[in-house]
Structure formats: C-alpha cells, structure tokens
Design a protein around this motif. Structure first.
Motif, short mmCIF file in Angstrom:
data_model
loop_
_atom_site.label_atom_id
_atom_site.label_comp_id
_atom_site.label_asym_id
_atom_site.label_seq_id
_atom_site.Cartn_x
_atom_site.Cartn_y
_atom_site.Cartn_z
N THR A 112 1.99 -5.43 3.74
CA THR A 112 0.66 -4.87 3.60
C THR A 112 0.75 -3.40 3.20
O THR A 112 0.13 -2.96 2.24
CB THR A 112 -0.13 -5.02 4.91
OG1 THR A 112 0.55 -4.33 5.97
CG2 THR A 112 -0.25 -6.49 5.29
N VAL A 113 1.56 -2.64 3.94
CA VAL A 113 1.82 -1.23 3.65
C VAL A 113 3.33 -1.07 3.43
O VAL A 113 4.14 -1.68 4.13
CB VAL A 113 1.35 -0.32 4.80
CG1 VAL A 113 1.76 1.13 4.57
CG2 VAL A 113 -0.17 -0.42 4.97
N ASP A 165 -1.63 5.22 7.60
CA ASP A 165 -1.65 4.46 6.34
C ASP A 165 -2.27 3.08 6.55
O ASP A 165 -3.04 2.60 5.71
CB ASP A 165 -0.23 4.34 5.78
CG ASP A 165 0.41 5.70 5.54
OD1 ASP A 165 -0.24 6.54 4.89
OD2 ASP A 165 1.53 5.93 6.01
N TYR A 166 -1.95 2.45 7.69
CA TYR A 166 -2.57 1.16 8.01
C TYR A 166 -4.06 1.33 8.25
O TYR A 166 -4.86 0.45 7.89
CB TYR A 166 -1.88 0.54 9.23
CG TYR A 166 -0.53 -0.05 8.92
CD1 TYR A 166 -0.42 -1.33 8.40
CD2 TYR A 166 0.62 0.69 9.11
CE1 TYR A 166 0.82 -1.88 8.10
CE2 TYR A 166 1.87 0.16 8.81
CZ TYR A 166 1.96 -1.13 8.30
OH TYR A 166 3.19 -1.66 7.98
N PHE A 200 0.85 -1.20 0.00
CA PHE A 200 0.00 0.00 0.00
C PHE A 200 0.88 1.24 0.00
O PHE A 200 1.74 1.43 0.85
CB PHE A 200 -0.91 -0.02 1.23
CG PHE A 200 -1.96 1.03 1.26
CD1 PHE A 200 -3.13 0.90 0.53
CD2 PHE A 200 -1.78 2.16 2.05
CE1 PHE A 200 -4.12 1.87 0.58
CE2 PHE A 200 -2.76 3.14 2.11
CZ PHE A 200 -3.93 3.00 1.37
N CYS A 201 0.66 2.10 -0.97
CA CYS A 201 1.55 3.23 -1.22
C CYS A 201 1.25 4.39 -0.28
O CYS A 201 0.10 4.73 -0.03
CB CYS A 201 1.43 3.67 -2.68
SG CYS A 201 2.65 4.90 -3.17
N CYS A 202 2.33 5.01 0.23
CA CYS A 202 2.17 6.13 1.15
C CYS A 202 3.39 7.05 1.03
O CYS A 202 4.28 6.84 0.19
CB CYS A 202 2.00 5.63 2.57
SG CYS A 202 3.31 4.51 3.11
N ASP A 238 4.61 -1.99 14.90
CA ASP A 238 3.88 -1.13 15.83
C ASP A 238 2.91 -0.19 15.11
O ASP A 238 1.82 0.09 15.61
CB ASP A 238 4.85 -0.33 16.69
CG ASP A 238 5.28 -1.09 17.93
OD1 ASP A 238 4.63 -2.11 18.26
OD2 ASP A 238 6.26 -0.69 18.58
N ASN A 239 3.30 0.29 13.94
CA ASN A 239 2.37 1.13 13.17
C ASN A 239 1.16 0.32 12.72
O ASN A 239 0.04 0.84 12.68
CB ASN A 239 3.10 1.74 11.97
CG ASN A 239 4.14 2.76 12.39
OD1 ASN A 239 4.16 3.20 13.53
ND2 ASN A 239 5.01 3.13 11.47
#
Length: 262
Positions: A55-56, A63-64, A14-16, A91-92
């Motif tokens: 995932t990210v 973002d998550y 997942f793009c951020c 943790d994020n």
C-alpha cells in the motif's frame, strides 16, 4: 442473497521519504497517486474495497494516514479491507491507516460484510519478498474456517497462494490443503506480481491483480522481467458464491521503465 460489488486495488506503492529511487522516479513521471484518485472518483460506489498490499512503499505512520485520507475523501463510508505487502510496515499501517496501537506482530484479521466473511493474512511479515504464513496465522485460519459463515469466505493476501513460473507464491508453516478443501472459501484475492492472473486453487477462483503503480512482465525468452508504466485495478462482482471481474487499465501505454534478470 444479494449481489455485492467490490473493487480490488493492489500495489499502490504510495511514495514517501523512505521509498526507493525507482518508486520516486515513477511517482515523478507517471503520478500514480493522481491516477488512484481518478479511479476512486470515477468508480461506481462499491460495497467494499479489497486492498492487497504494498500500500505504502517503506512508509511512516503519517504516510499511511495520507493514503487513508485519499480513500476517505472519495468513499468515506466504504470499508477498505487491507493486507500487508513486502514494502509495507505493519505497525506503521496500524497507527496511520487504522488509528490503532502498534503490536509488533503480523497484521491478520477477520471481517464480516453482509453475509460475506473476509480473512486477511500477512504473508510478508517474516520474510518480505518470500511470502510465508507462520504457524500463528495458519492456526488462526484453521480456527476461523472451522465454522461456515453466510455465503462463504474470501481470503486476501499479498503474495499469491499459487504461481506457475517463479517464487512469487507464498509458502506455509504446515499444509493447508485439507483445511481449504473442507472450508467455505469461495475465492482467493492477492497482488504482489504486478500482473493480472486468474487461476484456481483447490477448486476456488484465485485472482492476482495488477499494480496501481507499475507493471512487471516476464520475458521468458530473454530471461528478464520488464517494468512498465501499466496500472490497472479490478471491478468485481459477487453473485451468490461466484466472483467475476472486469479489469480497468488506467495507464495502458507500454513504456518499458527498466528490466532485470530473472
């Protein structure tokens, strides 16, 4: 025991803001988020979803949370069982996806769905690209598997337990062979390699899924990996203790995005 249907999704990256230039370019040109939404919107409702890491791509808690909102939009009452990849931040993920407090530790857990046990392990926490299970997780796996449960156990990781050609396979603090062979494990499901592979590990089916962001294929003759726009996911069925699946390609064109030496 009733049949269970589940989806296996992996490596969405997942793009951020913190994502690599390559992932940002893929996101701009091929829009994997839109394709993920198409998959979730059109799949038959599964009993649960296995999400095997990356995932990210280098994301923050927000973002998550955005990624979790996509799953909730299409399947709000379907549990999503995740494992961490080398581009995840545990943790994020805990804060943004699970709504929990950070712990500074690997993310591993055990879940129960109907008469099935699902163990998730964090093969990326310590060394990232080089998958490894520390003693803490090996002890957890040993203790959890010391008693059988229902029809058996599926173990999900990001890195494969088994890989033939290169360093994709994870390593462990101590030999798990005897523990696995005496356990009720019925399958291993993972990602990381960005290419689909089915094998057997200690007599159990071992499924490595494609990515839902970009594909990676080895060109042994040229000693390179080619990165392609292929995206796919697995529609899985558990009949008794036997797992079968159908792969669904979402972006089947074979456009080479880049290559690198092996």
């Amino acid at each position: 025991m009733k049949d269970l249907k589940f989806a296996h999704i992996s490596d969405t990256h997942f793009c951020c803001e913190g994502s690599s230039d390559f992932v940002k370019e893929v996101n701009k040109k091929y829009n994997p988020v839109e394709k993920l939404q198409f998959v979730l919107d059109n799949m038959a409702k599964p009993d649960f979803i296995l999400f095997t890491g990356d995932t990210v791509h280098e994301g923050e808690p927000e973002d998550y949370a955005k990624l979790k909102a996509i799953f909730d939009r299409y399947h709000p009452d379907v549990p999503v069982f995740c494992t961490m990849g080398n581009h995840d931040r545990a943790d994020n993920f805990r804060v943004g996806f699970l709504g929990k407090e950070p712990t500074g530790k690997p993310y591993y857990d055990v879940f129960y769905h109907d008469d099935l046990r699902i163990i998730t392990l964090d093969s990326a926490f310590h060394y990232g690209m080089k998958g490894w299970l520390c003693k803490e997780q090996c002890d957890f796996l040993k203790e959890t598997l010391s008693t059988n449960y229902g029809r058996g156990t599926i173990v999900i990781t990001h890195h494969p337990f088994k890989w033939e050609n290169d360093g994709n396979a994870l390593t462990t603090e101590y030999d798990l062979s005897e523990i696995i062979e005496k356990s009720d494990i019925i399958g291993f499901i993972n990602g990381h390699a960005h290419i689909n592979c089915v094998s057997f590990f200690h007599g159990r089916i071992h499924i490595t899924g494609e990515s839902m962001c970009f594909g990676i294929e080895p060109r042994i003759k040229d000693n390179i990996y080619v990165y392609t726009e292929k995206m796919a996911w697995n529609e899985c069925k558990l009949e008794g203790k036997e797992i079968s699946f159908t792969q669904h390609a979402v972006s089947p064109d074979y456009t080479i995005l880049k290559s690198k030496s092996m």
